[in-house]
Design a protein around this motif. Structure first.
Motif, PDB file in Angstrom:
ATOM      1  N   UNK A   1       0.902  -1.268  -0.011  1.00 60.77           N
ATOM      2  CA  UNK A   1      -0.042   0.126   0.063  1.00 60.77           C
ATOM      3  C   UNK A   1       0.969   1.437  -0.152  1.00 60.77           C
ATOM      4  N   UNK A   2       1.910   1.180   0.942  1.00 60.22           N
ATOM      5  CA  UNK A   2       2.910   2.169   1.007  1.00 60.22           C
ATOM      6  C   UNK A   2       3.531   2.425  -0.509  1.00 60.22           C
ATOM      7  N   UNK A   3       3.935   1.708  -1.067  1.00 58.82           N
ATOM      8  CA  UNK A   3       4.626   1.635  -2.432  1.00 58.82           C
ATOM      9  C   UNK A   3       3.734   2.093  -3.346  1.00 58.82           C
ATOM     10  N   UNK A   4       2.233   1.789  -3.448  1.00 60.52           N
ATOM     11  CA  UNK A   4       1.280   2.624  -4.288  1.00 60.52           C
ATOM     12  C   UNK A   4       0.983   3.963  -3.905  1.00 60.52           C
ATOM     13  N   UNK A   5       1.098   4.497  -2.713  1.00 59.08           N
ATOM     14  CA  UNK A   5       1.121   6.003  -2.578  1.00 59.08           C
ATOM     15  C   UNK A   5       2.448   6.356  -2.964  1.00 59.08           C
ATOM     16  N   UNK A   6       3.421   6.000  -3.007  1.00 57.61           N
ATOM     17  CA  UNK A   6       4.766   6.622  -3.364  1.00 57.61           C
ATOM     18  C   UNK A   6       4.876   6.902  -4.825  1.00 57.61           C
ATOM     19  N   UNK A   7       4.255   5.801  -5.827  1.00 51.34           N
ATOM     20  CA  UNK A   7       4.142   6.133  -7.042  1.00 51.34           C
ATOM     21  C   UNK A   7       3.398   5.247  -7.793  1.00 51.34           C
ATOM     22  N   UNK A   8       3.270   5.221  -9.153  1.00 53.65           N
ATOM     23  CA  UNK A   8       2.204   4.464  -9.852  1.00 53.65           C
ATOM     24  C   UNK A   8       2.936   2.989 -10.078  1.00 53.65           C
ATOM     25  N   UNK A   9       2.249   2.190  -9.824  1.00 51.82           N
ATOM     26  CA  UNK A   9       2.864   0.854  -9.950  1.00 51.82           C
ATOM     27  C   UNK A   9       1.733   0.012 -10.971  1.00 51.82           C
ATOM     28  N   UNK A  10       2.474  -0.612 -11.665  1.00 52.74           N
ATOM     29  CA  UNK A  10       1.650  -1.381 -13.101  1.00 52.74           C
ATOM     30  C   UNK A  10       1.631  -2.798 -12.367  1.00 52.74           C
ATOM     31  N   UNK A  11       0.513  -3.238 -12.436  1.00 52.13           N
ATOM     32  CA  UNK A  11       0.119  -4.941 -11.981  1.00 52.13           C
ATOM     33  C   UNK A  11      -0.392  -5.732 -12.954  1.00 52.13           C
ATOM     34  N   UNK A  12      -0.171  -6.884 -12.739  1.00 52.81           N
ATOM     35  CA  UNK A  12      -0.745  -8.026 -13.856  1.00 52.81           C
ATOM     36  C   UNK A  12      -2.373  -8.392 -12.954  1.00 52.81           C
ATOM     37  N   UNK A  13      -2.812  -9.469 -13.416  1.00 50.10           N
ATOM     38  CA  UNK A  13      -4.097  -9.920 -13.001  1.00 50.10           C
ATOM     39  C   UNK A  13      -3.785 -10.663 -11.430  1.00 50.10           C
ATOM     40  N   UNK A  14      -2.553 -11.005 -11.129  1.00 51.34           N
ATOM     41  CA  UNK A  14      -2.199 -11.637  -9.907  1.00 51.34           C
ATOM     42  C   UNK A  14      -2.025 -10.614  -9.075  1.00 51.34           C
ATOM     43  N   UNK A  15      -1.972  -9.534  -9.243  1.00 52.71           N
ATOM     44  CA  UNK A  15      -1.747  -8.441  -8.055  1.00 52.71           C
ATOM     45  C   UNK A  15      -0.321  -8.491  -8.050  1.00 52.71           C
ATOM     46  N   UNK A  16       0.580  -8.879  -8.961  1.00 53.22           N
ATOM     47  CA  UNK A  16       2.047  -8.432  -8.872  1.00 53.22           C
ATOM     48  C   UNK A  16       2.347  -7.583  -9.575  1.00 53.22           C
ATOM     49  N   UNK A  17       3.454  -6.742  -9.289  1.00 52.31           N
ATOM     50  CA  UNK A  17       4.024  -5.434  -9.967  1.00 52.31           C
ATOM     51  C   UNK A  17       4.752  -5.938 -11.067  1.00 52.31           C
ATOM     52  N   UNK A  18       4.217  -5.084 -12.013  1.00 48.75           N
ATOM     53  CA  UNK A  18       4.997  -5.368 -13.576  1.00 48.75           C
ATOM     54  C   UNK A  18       5.964  -4.409 -13.881  1.00 48.75           C
TER      55      UNK A  18
END
Length: 542
Positions: free
Chosen positions: A142-159
């Protein structure tokens, strides 16, 4: 007395001072303001009478303080409080840091029926503290996604990251909060897919070119990056673990990893020197084999007997461990993942005074190994003896300062035929270790990596790893490691060994005015610290 300020003597033993304080302090206080500080459980008041003496203060039987000049005068002096050190000698468990306790704000919120989204509304210092201290991946994602834009796949993994193009055409990742981004990306408990997307995948941290590699088929995987815009002129390199060999903890680091990291240092240095000497390089654009590397080293040594270098010293260092205080003070390295940095230093640099174009003179370019050479020269001038012969004799013949014969006296933590890992008698970090090359049967010790044959290089790799493992085993989480090399070629001081220092940063040793004056304060005897580390290495095994 014509002595060098060093604990090493020509007799091959260590010397030190002992302060045994007893003194009188004239009372010049004008007022007495006795007040209540609080109460015991039975309501008995506790007052501050003792802060207001009725007469002059007589100080008797104060703690004895050992004052140990560093073997190298430029590193200052170490003070050991005898009472503290005696306590550590009685109980070795005092010489360690506790493991961090699990921290999960998501878990606390869930137990209290609060939505995890509350984290996004918390003050920035709270978020920053959580980014460095949390052990819960849910917090960290959650903190990572507050700090920047994270792209993720269907499994919720950051890509990957979200990017944007500035008006000047420069494309950069969208980072909302750089400090939070750095803090969370360097937390070992962040899922690996986030680590890779945010900081580890080549290009995630910028356009630094990969100019060398230890391929994954070797059992490890390391990239060598060129750092173009660095304060180290002429080529500054970083060897970083790759995205398929993530190492955020010393416990995860293998000897193959260390061999790979160090191989890139040896290889880059040899290639740079060979190029300056005009030698023909091996016909390969990939990792040199150990034999090819050794052949190149011999060719360089032969060429150096006929030609001088303009670049005469190596520079190597490693900051392991990362932390940010909620007050936004960075407490150590720029990132947690294992990496090492290296470069070369010229013999001289052009000197200027009041202009930018025309040099007026030349200055000797600074290399920290030169300070070791200066000590050797001065020691020889005063005593007519070789400093390191006497220093190693003092280490071998070491005796404890507390006169106890029932406890271990050795300062040596690990040793093979080529190198020795030991605790310096005067530690400049409370947990400092040093690694030194040793004399062979018929030759002087290797003074720089060009003088290290394949077996000595392997010994150094092993010794560096064991130093980090031993320190990590007693709780060290931030360690600075540096190299003190001999100059290459004719500028080198004969007999100067290659020396490494490992300097842990401890929670209650921030580096304040004492350390700024080169006064270092310890709470244990070095022999006890060495014994603790030997025990830890024995527990870890080979």
């Amino acid at each position: 007395m014509n002595r060098i300020r060093s604990c090493v003597t020509p007799e091959g033993r260590f010397i030190y001072g002992i302060h045994k304080p007893h003194y009188t302090v004239t009372s010049m206080r004008q007022e007495t303001a006795v007040t209540t500080l609080g109460h015991l459980p039975d309501s008995q008041p506790i007052e501050n009478h003792r802060n207001y003496p009725a007469a002059d203060v007589q100080v008797e039987n104060s703690d004895w303080i050992f004052e140990i000049p560093n073997p190298f005068p430029f590193k200052g002096v170490t003070y050991i409080d005898k009472e503290w050190a005696d306590a550590s000698a009685r109980d070795y468990s005092r010489i360690r840091l506790p493991l961090p306790k699990p921290v999960s704000l998501t878990g606390v919120l869930a137990k209290n029926g609060v939505e995890p989204a509350l984290l996004a509304k918390m003050p920035e210092p709270v978020q920053l503290a959580l980014a460095t201290c949390s052990t819960d991946p849910a917090d960290l994602m959650q903190l990572a996604e507050l700090s920047c834009i994270i792209e993720k796949n269907g499994k919720g993994e950051a890509t990957g990251l979200g990017y944007q193009q500035a008006p000047n055409g420069v494309i950069r990742p969208v980072i909302h909060n750089h400090l939070l981004f750095e803090a969370v990306a360097n937390n070992p408990h962040l899922p690996d897919s986030y680590k890779i997307a945010m900081v580890i995948r080549p290009g995630a941290q910028g356009g630094s070119e990969i100019v060398g590699e230890i391929p994954r088929k070797t059992g490890t995987h390391v990239y060598e990056y060129l750092r173009r815009n660095s304060y180290i002129a002429g080529g500054h390199y970083a060897a970083n673990m790759a995205e398929d060999a993530i190492r955020y903890a010393i416990a995860d680091l293998t000897l193959a990893d260390m061999d790979g990291l160090r191989h890139l240092y040896y290889q880059r240095t040899y290639v740079r020197i060979a190029t300056e000497l005009g030698l023909v390089l091996p016909e390969t654009e990939t990792k040199l084999t150990e034999q090819t590397l050794e052949d190149l080293r011999h060719a360089i040594l032969t060429a150096l007997s006929q030609k001088d270098l303009s670049t005469t010293a190596t520079l190597w260092g490693w900051n392991f461990g990362f932390d940010y205080a909620p007050s936004k003070y960075r407490l150590h390295a720029s990132h947690q993942q294992v990496h090492q940095q290296y470069a070369m230093i010229p013999d001289t640099v052009e000197g200027y005074s009041g202009n930018l174009q025309d040099p007026d003179f030349t200055l000797p370019a600074f290399g920290c190994g030169d300070m070791i050479a200066d000590v050797m020269q001065r020691y020889r001038g005063v005593y007519g003896r070789d400093f390191f012969v006497d220093y190693l004799a003092a280490i071998t013949n070491n005796v404890r300062m507390d006169e106890r014969t029932d406890l271990e006296k050795s300062l040596i933590v690990w040793q093979d035929e080529n190198a020795m890992l030991f605790v310096p008698k005067a530690q400049t970090s409370q947990w400092e270790l040093q690694l030194i090359t040793l004399e062979g049967k018929n030759e002087l010790p290797a003074g720089n990596i060009l003088e290290c044959d394949a077996r000595t290089r392997k010994s150094l790799n092993t010794g560096i790893l064991k130093a980090q493992q031993a320190l990590a085993a007693i709780g060290a989480r931030m360690v600075t490691s540096i190299e003190y090399p001999k100059r290459i070629g004719n500028r080198g001081e004969p007999g100067q060994p290659l020396l490494y220092a490992f300097l842990p940063r401890l929670p209650e040793s921030p580096g304040a005015f004492s350390e700024a004056q080169l006064r270092f304060i310890n709470g244990h005897y070095p022999e006890d610290f060495a014994a603790v580390l030997r025990n830890k290495l024995a527990e870890l095994g080979d």
